[in-house]
Design a protein around this motif. Structure first.
Motif, PDB file in Angstrom:
ATOM      1  N   SER A  25       0.827  -1.203   0.000  1.00 51.19           N
ATOM      2  CA  SER A  25       0.000   0.000   0.000  1.00 51.19           C
ATOM      3  C   SER A  25       0.866   1.260   0.000  1.00 51.19           C
ATOM      4  CB  SER A  25      -0.925   0.014   1.220  1.00 51.19           C
ATOM      5  OG  SER A  25      -1.835  -1.062   1.178  1.00 51.19           O
ATOM      6  N   LEU A  26       1.992   1.204   0.703  1.00 55.74           N
ATOM      7  CA  LEU A  26       2.878   2.364   0.798  1.00 55.74           C
ATOM      8  C   LEU A  26       3.818   2.489  -0.388  1.00 55.74           C
ATOM      9  CD1 LEU A  26       3.912   2.221   4.572  1.00 55.74           C
ATOM     10  CD2 LEU A  26       2.572   4.018   3.480  1.00 55.74           C
ATOM     11  N   ASN A  27       4.367   1.363  -0.839  1.00 59.00           N
ATOM     12  CA  ASN A  27       5.481   1.400  -1.775  1.00 59.00           C
ATOM     13  C   ASN A  27       5.203   0.793  -3.146  1.00 59.00           C
ATOM     14  OD1 ASN A  27       7.199   2.449   0.367  1.00 59.00           O
ATOM     15  ND2 ASN A  27       7.228   0.367   1.188  1.00 59.00           N
ATOM     16  N   GLY A  28       4.057   0.156  -3.320  1.00 60.74           N
ATOM     17  CA  GLY A  28       3.760  -0.459  -4.600  1.00 60.74           C
ATOM     18  C   GLY A  28       4.483  -1.775  -4.813  1.00 60.74           C
ATOM     19  N   TYR A  29       4.207  -2.385  -5.949  1.00 62.56           N
ATOM     20  CA  TYR A  29       4.772  -3.705  -6.258  1.00 62.56           C
ATOM     21  C   TYR A  29       6.284  -3.647  -6.419  1.00 62.56           C
ATOM     22  CZ  TYR A  29       5.436  -8.199  -8.631  1.00 62.56           C
ATOM     23  OH  TYR A  29       5.867  -9.467  -8.975  1.00 62.56           O
ATOM     24  N   HIS A  30       6.753  -2.752  -7.285  1.00 62.16           N
ATOM     25  CA  HIS A  30       8.188  -2.706  -7.562  1.00 62.16           C
ATOM     26  C   HIS A  30       8.982  -2.073  -6.420  1.00 62.16           C
ATOM     27  CE1 HIS A  30       7.662  -4.242 -11.574  1.00 62.16           C
ATOM     28  NE2 HIS A  30       6.805  -3.283 -11.887  1.00 62.16           N
ATOM     29  N   GLY A  31       8.321  -1.276  -5.595  1.00 62.95           N
ATOM     30  CA  GLY A  31       9.022  -0.639  -4.489  1.00 62.95           C
ATOM     31  C   GLY A  31       9.048  -1.466  -3.219  1.00 62.95           C
ATOM     32  N   THR A  32       8.434  -2.615  -3.257  1.00 64.69           N
ATOM     33  CA  THR A  32       8.389  -3.485  -2.077  1.00 64.69           C
ATOM     34  C   THR A  32       9.294  -4.686  -2.284  1.00 64.69           C
ATOM     35  OG1 THR A  32       6.108  -2.857  -1.566  1.00 64.69           O
ATOM     36  CG2 THR A  32       6.924  -4.905  -0.602  1.00 64.69           C
ATOM     37  N   GLY A  33      10.273  -4.818  -1.419  1.00 67.01           N
ATOM     38  CA  GLY A  33      11.172  -5.968  -1.473  1.00 67.01           C
ATOM     39  C   GLY A  33      10.783  -7.016  -0.440  1.00 67.01           C
ATOM     40  N   ILE A  34      11.021  -8.252  -0.776  1.00 67.05           N
ATOM     41  CA  ILE A  34      10.703  -9.336   0.154  1.00 67.05           C
ATOM     42  C   ILE A  34      11.505  -9.193   1.439  1.00 67.05           C
ATOM     43  CG2 ILE A  34      10.786 -11.830   0.515  1.00 67.05           C
ATOM     44  CD1 ILE A  34       8.601 -10.878  -1.389  1.00 67.05           C
ATOM     45  N   LYS A  35      12.761  -8.765   1.326  1.00 65.46           N
ATOM     46  CA  LYS A  35      13.622  -8.673   2.504  1.00 65.46           C
ATOM     47  C   LYS A  35      13.060  -7.714   3.544  1.00 65.46           C
ATOM     48  CE  LYS A  35      18.429  -7.969   3.959  1.00 65.46           C
ATOM     49  NZ  LYS A  35      18.057  -7.187   5.156  1.00 65.46           N
ATOM     50  N   GLN A  36      12.539  -6.576   3.101  1.00 65.02           N
ATOM     51  CA  GLN A  36      12.037  -5.609   4.083  1.00 65.02           C
ATOM     52  C   GLN A  36      10.837  -6.169   4.842  1.00 65.02           C
ATOM     53  OE1 GLN A  36      11.136  -3.093   0.563  1.00 65.02           O
ATOM     54  NE2 GLN A  36       9.487  -2.232   1.813  1.00 65.02           N
ATOM     55  N   ILE A  37      10.025  -6.995   4.178  1.00 57.51           N
ATOM     56  CA  ILE A  37       8.891  -7.619   4.851  1.00 57.51           C
ATOM     57  C   ILE A  37       9.374  -8.702   5.817  1.00 57.51           C
ATOM     58  CG2 ILE A  37       6.801  -9.013   4.501  1.00 57.51           C
ATOM     59  CD1 ILE A  37       6.463  -7.571   1.818  1.00 57.51           C
ATOM     60  N   LEU A  38      10.322  -9.512   5.371  1.00 50.80           N
ATOM     61  CA  LEU A  38      10.862 -10.565   6.238  1.00 50.80           C
ATOM     62  C   LEU A  38      11.527  -9.961   7.472  1.00 50.80           C
ATOM     63  CD1 LEU A  38      12.456 -12.890   3.519  1.00 50.80           C
ATOM     64  CD2 LEU A  38      10.364 -13.306   4.825  1.00 50.80           C
ATOM     65  N   ASP A  39      12.265  -8.855   7.283  1.00 48.71           N
ATOM     66  CA  ASP A  39      12.920  -8.207   8.430  1.00 48.71           C
ATOM     67  C   ASP A  39      11.887  -7.662   9.410  1.00 48.71           C
ATOM     68  OD1 ASP A  39      15.361  -8.781   7.314  1.00 48.71           O
ATOM     69  OD2 ASP A  39      15.714  -6.755   6.531  1.00 48.71           O
ATOM     70  N   ALA A  40      10.800  -7.082   8.879  1.00 50.14           N
ATOM     71  CA  ALA A  40       9.771  -6.509   9.745  1.00 50.14           C
ATOM     72  C   ALA A  40       9.083  -7.571  10.583  1.00 50.14           C
ATOM     73  CB  ALA A  40       8.748  -5.752   8.899  1.00 50.14           C
ATOM     74  N   VAL A  41       8.929  -8.761  10.014  1.00 54.37           N
ATOM     75  CA  VAL A  41       8.242  -9.853  10.723  1.00 54.37           C
ATOM     76  C   VAL A  41       9.233 -10.747  11.448  1.00 54.37           C
ATOM     77  CG1 VAL A  41       6.596 -11.755  10.392  1.00 54.37           C
ATOM     78  CG2 VAL A  41       6.420  -9.727   8.976  1.00 54.37           C
ATOM     79  N   ASN A  42      10.537 -10.462  11.246  1.00 57.67           N
ATOM     80  CA  ASN A  42      11.607 -11.238  11.879  1.00 57.67           C
ATOM     81  C   ASN A  42      11.594 -12.697  11.418  1.00 57.67           C
ATOM     82  OD1 ASN A  42      13.884 -11.488  13.503  1.00 57.67           O
ATOM     83  ND2 ASN A  42      12.681 -12.087  15.316  1.00 57.67           N
ATOM     84  N   VAL A  43      11.551 -12.859  10.109  1.00 60.70           N
ATOM     85  CA  VAL A  43      11.579 -14.192   9.499  1.00 60.70           C
ATOM     86  C   VAL A  43      12.856 -14.309   8.680  1.00 60.70           C
ATOM     87  CG1 VAL A  43      10.466 -15.720   7.826  1.00 60.70           C
ATOM     88  CG2 VAL A  43       9.081 -14.378   9.416  1.00 60.70           C
ATOM     89  N   PRO A  44      13.630 -15.381   8.850  1.00 69.97           N
ATOM     90  CA  PRO A  44      14.852 -15.566   8.057  1.00 69.97           C
ATOM     91  C   PRO A  44      14.535 -15.613   6.567  1.00 69.97           C
ATOM     92  CG  PRO A  44      14.768 -17.134   9.885  1.00 69.97           C
ATOM     93  CD  PRO A  44      13.427 -16.475   9.812  1.00 69.97           C
ATOM     94  N   LYS A  45      15.443 -15.047   5.768  1.00 74.80           N
ATOM     95  CA  LYS A  45      15.215 -14.968   4.332  1.00 74.80           C
ATOM     96  C   LYS A  45      14.979 -16.331   3.704  1.00 74.80           C
ATOM     97  CE  LYS A  45      17.112 -13.042   0.053  1.00 74.80           C
ATOM     98  NZ  LYS A  45      18.246 -12.291  -0.559  1.00 74.80           N
ATOM     99  N   GLY A  46      15.711 -17.325   4.152  1.00 75.79           N
ATOM    100  CA  GLY A  46      15.584 -18.653   3.569  1.00 75.79           C
ATOM    101  C   GLY A  46      14.264 -19.327   3.859  1.00 75.79           C
ATOM    102  N   SER A  47      13.502 -18.779   4.819  1.00 75.80           N
ATOM    103  CA  SER A  47      12.227 -19.400   5.198  1.00 75.80           C
ATOM    104  C   SER A  47      11.060 -18.945   4.330  1.00 75.80           C
ATOM    105  CB  SER A  47      11.908 -19.087   6.662  1.00 75.80           C
ATOM    106  OG  SER A  47      12.913 -19.604   7.509  1.00 75.80           O
TER     107      SER A  47
END
Length: 207
Positions: A25-47
């Protein structure tokens, strides 16, 4: 009876989707990276791939959950409101415009925003967007049919035809709202559409 708690994996998946709604909603499709979401939820990248097959599959699930939440609010309101069908339509879209205004007019409908950004580039996301739009338009068409039955809206067009015109006008108004940073034009367009262009023909001829 005590309901079982969701498993941790289910809770994590839900947290990823909720944060994904926020980030998209804030950053759009191309402006949203998977890493920033994983970091926010504290989930390892490989998971990540334990929960979703790809970013596209993830975004598709986000769109479905966003649509589910919106339709739940809509259905609850329609079921409990004593307003006329036409007034229900006005209240729904006034509520949405107020919500967008409170967010500085930069968050419109998430489905519409993603559609404008990526179109049909992803079949998985396209299917989720088309599903969401179809479900939303079903609700609008039902209210329009009820309004036509009460002679609140012209009935020389079918409810589906009116819905298609109304929907296209609404989506265009949201794009203009984002560019202008104001809901004024979108609100004016909404009322011109509902109070004038869609008035029953007999009323139009006598005014």
């Amino acid at each position: 009876m005590i309901m079982p708690r969701p498993r941790r994996s289910e809770q994590t998946r839900e947290a990823l989707i909720e944060n994904g709604i926020e980030q998209l909603s804030l950053n759009g499709y191309h402006g949203t990276g998977i890493k920033q979401i994983l970091d926010a939820v504290n989930v390892p990248k490989g998971s990540f791939y334990n929960y979703f097959a790809s970013k596209e599959a993830f975004v598709a699930e986000i769109l479905r959950e966003y649509s589910h939440q919106y339709l739940k609010i809509l259905d609850d309101y329609v079921a409990n409101s004593e307003e006329s069908p036409l007034d229900k339509i006005k209240t729904i879209y006034e509520f949405m415009l107020t919500k967008f205004s409170n967010e500085n007019c930069q968050r419109g409908c998430l489905v519409g925003s993603i559609a404008a950004e990526i179109g049909n580039q992803s079949e998985v996301c396209q299917a989720a967007m088309l599903e969401s739009v179809a479900l939303s338009k079903e609700r609008v068409s039902t209210l329009i049919q009820q309004a036509q039955d009460r002679r609140e809206i012209r009935n020389d067009l079918t409810a589906d035809q009116v819905t298609n015109i109304f929907w296209a006008t609404w989506e265009g108004s949201l794009l203009k709202m984002k560019m202008e940073g104001s809901i004024d034009s979108a609100k004016d367009t909404l009322y011109i559409m509902l109070d004038h262009l869609l008035k029953p023909l007999a009323i139009n001829q006598n005014t």
